[in-house]
Design a protein around this motif. Structure first.
Motif, PDB file in Angstrom:
ATOM      1  N   GLY A 188      -0.767  69.595 -33.895  1.00 48.55           N
ATOM      2  CA  GLY A 188      -0.732  70.326 -35.154  1.00 48.55           C
ATOM      3  C   GLY A 188      -1.333  71.707 -35.099  1.00 48.55           C
ATOM      4  O   GLY A 188      -1.479  72.360 -36.121  1.00 48.55           O
ATOM      5  N   VAL A 189      -1.663  72.206 -33.918  1.00 48.86           N
ATOM      6  CA  VAL A 189      -2.272  73.525 -33.776  1.00 48.86           C
ATOM      7  C   VAL A 189      -1.329  74.613 -34.302  1.00 48.86           C
ATOM      8  O   VAL A 189      -1.763  75.564 -34.942  1.00 48.86           O
ATOM      9  CB  VAL A 189      -2.656  73.799 -32.307  1.00 48.86           C
ATOM     10  CG1 VAL A 189      -3.118  75.233 -32.105  1.00 48.86           C
ATOM     11  CG2 VAL A 189      -3.733  72.819 -31.860  1.00 48.86           C
ATOM     12  N   TYR A 190      -0.023  74.471 -34.057  1.00 47.72           N
ATOM     13  CA  TYR A 190       0.942  75.476 -34.481  1.00 47.72           C
ATOM     14  C   TYR A 190       1.554  75.166 -35.838  1.00 47.72           C
ATOM     15  O   TYR A 190       2.351  75.942 -36.346  1.00 47.72           O
ATOM     16  CB  TYR A 190       2.070  75.609 -33.457  1.00 47.72           C
ATOM     17  CG  TYR A 190       1.599  75.984 -32.079  1.00 47.72           C
ATOM     18  CD1 TYR A 190       0.930  77.184 -31.861  1.00 47.72           C
ATOM     19  CD2 TYR A 190       1.815  75.149 -31.001  1.00 47.72           C
ATOM     20  CE1 TYR A 190       0.488  77.532 -30.600  1.00 47.72           C
ATOM     21  CE2 TYR A 190       1.383  75.496 -29.732  1.00 47.72           C
ATOM     22  CZ  TYR A 190       0.727  76.682 -29.537  1.00 47.72           C
ATOM     23  OH  TYR A 190       0.304  77.024 -28.290  1.00 47.72           O
ATOM     24  N   GLY A 191       1.253  74.040 -36.395  1.00 50.36           N
ATOM     25  CA  GLY A 191       1.842  73.638 -37.664  1.00 50.36           C
ATOM     26  C   GLY A 191       3.224  73.030 -37.509  1.00 50.36           C
ATOM     27  O   GLY A 191       3.865  72.695 -38.486  1.00 50.36           O
ATOM     28  N   VAL A 192       3.685  72.922 -36.267  1.00 45.07           N
ATOM     29  CA  VAL A 192       4.988  72.323 -35.987  1.00 45.07           C
ATOM     30  C   VAL A 192       4.931  71.716 -34.586  1.00 45.07           C
ATOM     31  O   VAL A 192       4.263  72.239 -33.705  1.00 45.07           O
ATOM     32  CB  VAL A 192       6.124  73.383 -36.085  1.00 45.07           C
ATOM     33  CG1 VAL A 192       5.954  74.469 -35.051  1.00 45.07           C
ATOM     34  CG2 VAL A 192       7.486  72.744 -35.988  1.00 45.07           C
ATOM     35  N   SER A 193       5.607  70.599 -34.406  1.00 41.68           N
ATOM     36  CA  SER A 193       5.660  69.982 -33.083  1.00 41.68           C
ATOM     37  C   SER A 193       6.688  70.718 -32.238  1.00 41.68           C
ATOM     38  O   SER A 193       7.783  71.032 -32.702  1.00 41.68           O
ATOM     39  CB  SER A 193       6.042  68.511 -33.197  1.00 41.68           C
ATOM     40  OG  SER A 193       5.038  67.805 -33.890  1.00 41.68           O
ATOM     41  N   LEU A 194       6.328  71.011 -31.002  1.00 39.87           N
ATOM     42  CA  LEU A 194       7.176  71.790 -30.107  1.00 39.87           C
ATOM     43  C   LEU A 194       7.552  71.004 -28.862  1.00 39.87           C
ATOM     44  O   LEU A 194       6.776  70.179 -28.384  1.00 39.87           O
ATOM     45  CB  LEU A 194       6.448  73.065 -29.669  1.00 39.87           C
ATOM     46  CG  LEU A 194       5.975  73.997 -30.779  1.00 39.87           C
ATOM     47  CD1 LEU A 194       5.121  75.118 -30.181  1.00 39.87           C
ATOM     48  CD2 LEU A 194       7.152  74.562 -31.535  1.00 39.87           C
ATOM     49  N   VAL A 195       8.727  71.284 -28.336  1.00 44.23           N
ATOM     50  CA  VAL A 195       9.151  70.750 -27.047  1.00 44.23           C
ATOM     51  C   VAL A 195       8.836  71.815 -26.012  1.00 44.23           C
ATOM     52  O   VAL A 195       9.246  72.974 -26.138  1.00 44.23           O
ATOM     53  CB  VAL A 195      10.659  70.429 -27.030  1.00 44.23           C
ATOM     54  CG1 VAL A 195      11.105  70.012 -25.638  1.00 44.23           C
ATOM     55  CG2 VAL A 195      10.987  69.342 -28.045  1.00 44.23           C
ATOM     56  N   ALA A 196       8.078  71.440 -24.992  1.00 52.49           N
ATOM     57  CA  ALA A 196       7.749  72.350 -23.896  1.00 52.49           C
ATOM     58  C   ALA A 196       8.837  72.211 -22.834  1.00 52.49           C
ATOM     59  O   ALA A 196       9.039  71.130 -22.295  1.00 52.49           O
ATOM     60  CB  ALA A 196       6.383  72.007 -23.321  1.00 52.49           C
ATOM     61  N   LEU A 197       9.543  73.298 -22.564  1.00 50.77           N
ATOM     62  CA  LEU A 197      10.628  73.237 -21.590  1.00 50.77           C
ATOM     63  C   LEU A 197      10.121  73.207 -20.163  1.00 50.77           C
ATOM     64  O   LEU A 197      10.798  72.720 -19.274  1.00 50.77           O
ATOM     65  CB  LEU A 197      11.590  74.409 -21.788  1.00 50.77           C
ATOM     66  CG  LEU A 197      12.303  74.411 -23.132  1.00 50.77           C
ATOM     67  CD1 LEU A 197      13.215  75.622 -23.229  1.00 50.77           C
ATOM     68  CD2 LEU A 197      13.075  73.135 -23.347  1.00 50.77           C
ATOM     69  N   GLY A 198       8.949  73.708 -19.941  1.00 52.56           N
ATOM     70  CA  GLY A 198       8.342  73.587 -18.625  1.00 52.56           C
ATOM     71  C   GLY A 198       8.802  74.635 -17.635  1.00 52.56           C
ATOM     72  O   GLY A 198       9.544  75.560 -17.953  1.00 52.56           O
ATOM     73  N   ASN A 199       8.360  74.471 -16.436  1.00 56.77           N
ATOM     74  CA  ASN A 199       8.642  75.401 -15.347  1.00 56.77           C
ATOM     75  C   ASN A 199       9.776  74.858 -14.499  1.00 56.77           C
ATOM     76  O   ASN A 199      10.013  73.656 -14.432  1.00 56.77           O
ATOM     77  CB  ASN A 199       7.406  75.562 -14.467  1.00 56.77           C
ATOM     78  CG  ASN A 199       6.247  76.117 -15.255  1.00 56.77           C
ATOM     79  OD1 ASN A 199       6.407  77.035 -16.046  1.00 56.77           O
ATOM     80  ND2 ASN A 199       5.071  75.551 -15.062  1.00 56.77           N
ATOM     81  N   CYS A 200      10.469  75.774 -13.838  1.00 55.94           N
ATOM     82  CA  CYS A 200      11.500  75.368 -12.891  1.00 55.94           C
ATOM     83  C   CYS A 200      11.635  76.445 -11.828  1.00 55.94           C
ATOM     84  O   CYS A 200      11.205  77.579 -12.025  1.00 55.94           O
ATOM     85  CB  CYS A 200      12.834  75.114 -13.592  1.00 55.94           C
ATOM     86  SG  CYS A 200      13.602  76.569 -14.316  1.00 55.94           S
ATOM     87  N   ASN A 201      12.249  76.078 -10.733  1.00 58.33           N
ATOM     88  CA  ASN A 201      12.456  77.054  -9.666  1.00 58.33           C
ATOM     89  C   ASN A 201      13.685  77.915  -9.982  1.00 58.33           C
ATOM     90  O   ASN A 201      14.418  77.655 -10.944  1.00 58.33           O
ATOM     91  CB  ASN A 201      12.563  76.368  -8.304  1.00 58.33           C
ATOM     92  CG  ASN A 201      13.736  75.419  -8.208  1.00 58.33           C
ATOM     93  OD1 ASN A 201      14.762  75.604  -8.845  1.00 58.33           O
ATOM     94  ND2 ASN A 201      13.584  74.385  -7.391  1.00 58.33           N
ATOM     95  N   ALA A 202      13.909  78.942  -9.168  1.00 56.48           N
ATOM     96  CA  ALA A 202      14.998  79.882  -9.420  1.00 56.48           C
ATOM     97  C   ALA A 202      16.365  79.203  -9.374  1.00 56.48           C
ATOM     98  O   ALA A 202      17.249  79.515 -10.180  1.00 56.48           O
ATOM     99  CB  ALA A 202      14.939  81.033  -8.417  1.00 56.48           C
TER     100      ALA A 202
END
Length: 69
Positions: free
Chosen positions: A39-53
């Motif tokens: 709840g830090v941002y007031g909305v739940s977020l999906v973290a897409l994360g890291n990926c290689n090139a």
């Protein structure tokens, strides 16, 4: 009846993971953004994360192909 936002963000992340997998794409860090979930941002977020090139290029290609339809 509305879905619980916490359930919705988990479901959304899993739907995205499945759709990406259908195209041979894996984002290793894909998941729920914990500060957003708390709840830090007031909305739940999906973290897409890291990926290689190579994964980024594959994702871009899939999105371009879908946009061209």
């Amino acid at each position: 009846m509305h879905n619980d936002p916490h359930d919705e963000v988990h479901t959304s992340a899993e739907e995205l993971r499945t759709a990406l997998k259908d195209h041979g794409i894996t984002l290793p860090s894909l998941g729920v953004d914990l500060p957003g979930f708390a709840g830090v941002y007031g909305v739940s977020l999906v973290a897409l994360g890291n990926c290689n090139a190579a994964t980024a290029r594959r994702l871009a290609a899939v999105l371009r192909k879908a946009a061209a339809r």
